[in-house]
Design an enzyme around this catalytic site. Sequence first.
Site, PDB file in Angstrom:
ATOM      1  N   ALA B  37       0.774   5.532  -7.252  1.00  7.63           N
ATOM      2  CA  ALA B  37       1.711   5.807  -8.317  1.00  7.63           C
ATOM      3  C   ALA B  37       1.897   6.672  -9.185  1.00  7.63           C
ATOM      4  O   ALA B  37       2.534   7.594  -9.578  1.00  7.63           O
ATOM      5  CB  ALA B  37       1.506   4.615  -8.394  1.00  7.63           C
ATOM      6  N   LYS B  84       0.653   8.835   3.686  1.00  2.00           N
ATOM      7  CA  LYS B  84       1.289   9.274   2.275  1.00  2.00           C
ATOM      8  C   LYS B  84       1.489  10.545   2.204  1.00  2.00           C
ATOM      9  O   LYS B  84       1.923  11.504   1.681  1.00  2.00           O
ATOM     10  CB  LYS B  84       0.109   8.795   1.380  1.00  2.00           C
ATOM     11  CG  LYS B  84       0.813   6.666   1.210  1.00  2.00           C
ATOM     12  CD  LYS B  84       0.516   6.424   0.123  1.00  2.00           C
ATOM     13  CE  LYS B  84       0.293   4.985  -0.209  1.00  2.00           C
ATOM     14  NZ  LYS B  84      -0.235   3.975  -0.954  1.00  2.00           N
ATOM     15  N   VAL B 108     -11.225  10.281   0.823  1.00  2.00           N
ATOM     16  CA  VAL B 108     -12.855  10.532   0.031  1.00  2.00           C
ATOM     17  C   VAL B 108     -13.827   9.868  -0.198  1.00  2.00           C
ATOM     18  O   VAL B 108     -13.679   8.820  -0.394  1.00  2.00           O
ATOM     19  CB  VAL B 108     -11.814  10.862  -1.315  1.00  2.00           C
ATOM     20  CG1 VAL B 108     -13.128  11.764  -2.248  1.00  2.00           C
ATOM     21  CG2 VAL B 108     -10.211  12.178  -0.541  1.00  2.00           C
ATOM     22  N   CYS B 190      -3.775  -3.098  -9.046  1.00  2.20           N
ATOM     23  CA  CYS B 190      -2.788  -2.947  -8.897  1.00  2.20           C
ATOM     24  C   CYS B 190      -2.649  -4.009  -8.251  1.00  2.20           C
ATOM     25  O   CYS B 190      -2.176  -5.392  -7.403  1.00  2.20           O
ATOM     26  CB  CYS B 190      -2.768  -1.521  -7.973  1.00  2.20           C
ATOM     27  SG  CYS B 190      -2.880  -0.665  -9.994  1.00  2.20           S
TER      28      CYS B 190
END
Lengths: 65, 350
Positions: B37, B84, B108, B190
């Site tokens: 987001a 993505k 990462v 989230c």
Amino acid sequence: MTIKVNGEERELATGTTVAQLLEQLKFTPRNVAVELNRRLLRSDRYETVLKDGDAVEIVTFVGGG
Amino acid sequence: MAHIADRYHRQTLLPEIQAAGQMRLSQAQVLLIGCGALGCNIAQQLVRGGVGRLRLVDRDLVDLTNLQRQVLFTEEDAREQTPKAIAAAKWLTQVNSTVTIEPVVADVHSGNVQEIASERGFRPTVILDGTDNAGTRYLVNDLAVREGIPWIYGACVGVEGRVMGVVPGQTPCLRCIYPEPPGPGEVATCDTAGVLGAAAAVVGALQAAVAIRLIVSGEVPEGLLALDVWLMRFRAIGTAIARREDCICCGKREYEFLNRPMRLDAESLCGRNAVQIRPASKEEAQVDLRALATRLTSSGVVHAHEVFLRFEPAEQKDLALSVFWDGRVIVSGTDDLAVARMMVAKYVGH
């Protein structure tokens, strides 16, 4: 005494420390940043005793995104 | 040059930017870690604004539950389960083809962050935080401080957000403010608390604004901003004197998170019914995707792509395995680490 916490006035017992305030509000100290009277309070100074009229901002760490 | 001036006319009109600022933007190299987001909103602003080069890194695939807030993705991306970074790069290139966009499909961690930040002649002007977890943020803070690269912390959960620009040597770093990351399960994610798309958009836009100011002027606004879009309450905590000489990271220059070995080999992904399994060794990270695709064809449906393949086992139609070039596997359809490990052992072999 009356202090402001995140913009809302709150009655506290005289002699309350920042650490005690965090405990009362159920914050985990390492997950918050505390600003006292517009200055960031280092986490090793949470034994600071609050005074009438102090303004405290408590900002929790947010890790989502 | 003429068409550049036209394209950015409304931006160069700003006394804060002007032609000189636009030139600096066009020379800037931006590393964006995480394209959820926050990352989608950050990338969109910086690409429209005309940065020179944007390297965007994300480990995950587009999922239907992303579309509520991740503004660069489409229903087709979710159906195809496109990585993505690739879906974002495709969209961003259509918006501004003059920006060099470099998608990196990778997770990462301490073992690869330095390489991701510097390979192929990359020299980040600034690092943008689009991650979804505390661990990666502390890793980014370590890297930024060690290499002297500014970074822009941003985070959101529920209807709340945080933003802070970090310029090593000038401003406090993340660990001056929050010396230790939260313990597991101590703060909302989230995944557990949800997130309002508009809150993420506000935070991402603010991070982009801070980055643009930094690129143009070398400065970031002072303070840690805490915002609540529901209450419309914004408060900035003053950080002018918050830099700590005894900060473990920017004071003592100990880079705990960079020096830590790789994290868990299996973890549940934020907001998704999916588990990521990471190879335990360099040998296991060498995956021949073509050979694997051939081998799996007899056990189910295989969709092979350039950097990954997707496999739907015939015996377990509710699960899908996405195997990446770097040996990672995302098992969708379960959040049970044991089930995911078993599927990976059975079909991929590690």
